[in-house]
Design an enzyme around this catalytic site. Structure first.
Site, PDB file in Angstrom:
ATOM      1  N   PRO A   2      66.044  44.204  38.291  1.00  0.00           N
ATOM      2  CA  PRO A   2      66.442  45.418  37.475  1.00  0.00           C
ATOM      3  C   PRO A   2      65.676  46.727  38.178  1.00  0.00           C
ATOM      4  CG  PRO A   2      65.586  43.917  35.924  1.00  0.00           C
ATOM      5  CD  PRO A   2      65.330  43.242  37.302  1.00  0.00           C
ATOM      6  N   GLU A   3      66.698  47.615  38.565  1.00  0.00           N
ATOM      7  CA  GLU A   3      66.266  48.820  39.085  1.00  0.00           C
ATOM      8  C   GLU A   3      66.248  49.959  38.110  1.00  0.00           C
ATOM      9  OE1 GLU A   3      64.867  49.261  41.983  1.00  0.00           O
ATOM     10  OE2 GLU A   3      65.477  47.316  42.963  1.00  0.00           O
ATOM     11  N   HIS A  94      64.222  30.589  28.440  1.00  0.00           N
ATOM     12  CA  HIS A  94      64.153  31.904  29.255  1.00  0.00           C
ATOM     13  C   HIS A  94      63.782  33.134  28.346  1.00  0.00           C
ATOM     14  CE1 HIS A  94      64.245  29.602  32.925  1.00  0.00           C
ATOM     15  NE2 HIS A  94      65.624  29.560  32.873  1.00  0.00           N
ATOM     16  N   ARG A 112      61.977  34.411  35.614  1.00  0.00           N
ATOM     17  CA  ARG A 112      60.792  34.337  36.228  1.00  0.00           C
ATOM     18  C   ARG A 112      59.128  34.835  35.552  1.00  0.00           C
ATOM     19  NH1 ARG A 112      62.359  36.437  42.233  1.00  0.00           N
ATOM     20  NH2 ARG A 112      60.395  35.310  42.548  1.00  0.00           N
TER      21      ARG A 112
END
Ligand SMILES: [Zn+2]
Length: 276
Positions: A2-3, A94, A112
């Protein structure tokens, strides 16, 4: 990953819906990058204020009689936030952080687990202060001008692409956005920072703002399509003019686009349109 535009779209999608809601409960799954920093129970009944963004961090003010402060959220490498206004589906493997509020269940999904949610008594005290301290200027901050960008570049000898990725002068230029902004500004990504003229810094800052606002607008339209379901931001990307186009003709001049590697990241450039 994500930016900045994705985080901004997430903020836009959540802010109105969460403002004024009260925290009912918090569920913590597997450990994220940093611990929450307070007992989850102490967040119960706090009221959610206006979500703001600094770099890729979201700040959620929380206030109540017992305490006030806020949560600093980061999506890490693979995180996404979704607000389930009605009954949330069962937690998946997750889903590592969940904030149940009177406005629905806000869930951080992060395969992650480089993401984080942590408590800070205010945005300008520890631990939030330390995490935000190294960030460069906000690209849309009107106080950040080409002169500031130029001054930041003058102090550095690395390539302009590396400086953009580093985010110490200005935040928000992830790999794709940095490549696109440099292409639009006609600047070779390998150019040493200190050699950039003020005129080129003006073009670069404008190009960066254009690229980022296009991404936010595109994400915003994706968000509207998704809102019916759950308000989560879908995948989106700008229509890249140079990124990922190795060997294809430059859209401006027809010269084949080249790929070079800088700081272990792919850089795409037109050797004709982008000057050193
Ligand atoms: Zn070209």
């Amino acid at each position: 990953m994500p930016e900045l535009p994705e985080v901004e779209v997430t903020r836009i999608g959540l802010a109105d819906r969460l403002r004024g809601a009260r925290v009912r409960s918090v569920h913590i799954g597997s450990p994220l990058r940093w611990p929450l920093g307070v007992a989850a129970r102490t967040l119960h009944d706090l009221e959610i204020g206006d979500l703001s963004r600094r770099g890729k961090y979201l700040w959620m003010p929380l206030s109540g009689r017992a305490r006030s402060g806020g949560l600093l959220w980061h999506l890490g490498m693979s995180g996404s936030l979704m607000l389930h206004a009605r009954a949330a589906p069962p937690r998946g493997r997750h889903d590592h952080f969940e904030l149940v509020s009177s406005a629905g269940t806000l869930r951080l999904t992060d395969p992650r687990r480089f993401g984080a949610v942590l408590w800070s008594d205010a945005i300008d005290v520890e631990p939030a202060r330390r995490l935000l301290a190294g960030l460069g200027a906000e690209p849309f901050d009107p106080r950040f001008t080409a002169r500031e960008l130029h001054a930041g570049c003058k102090r550095r000898r690395c390539s302009i692409k590396a400086a953009l990725l580093g985010g110490e002068i200005v935040v928000g230029a992830g790999n794709i956005y940095a490549c696109e902004a440099l292409f639009r500004a006609g600047i070779d990504p390998r150019l040493r920072c200190h050699r950039l003229s003020l005129a080129r810094c003006e073009r670069l800052l404008q190009a960066l703002r254009d690229v980022l606002s296009e991404a936010v607008a595109l994400g915003g339209s994706t968000l509207r399509d998704f809102r019916g379901a759950d308000g989560g931001a879908g995948e989106f990307q700008i229509n890249a003019r140079v990124y990922g186009r190795e060997g294809l003709p430059c859209l401006q001049c027809g010269t084949p686009v080249r790929r070079v590697v800088q700081a272990q990241r792919s850089t795409f450039l037109c050797p004709h349109c982008q000057a050193r």
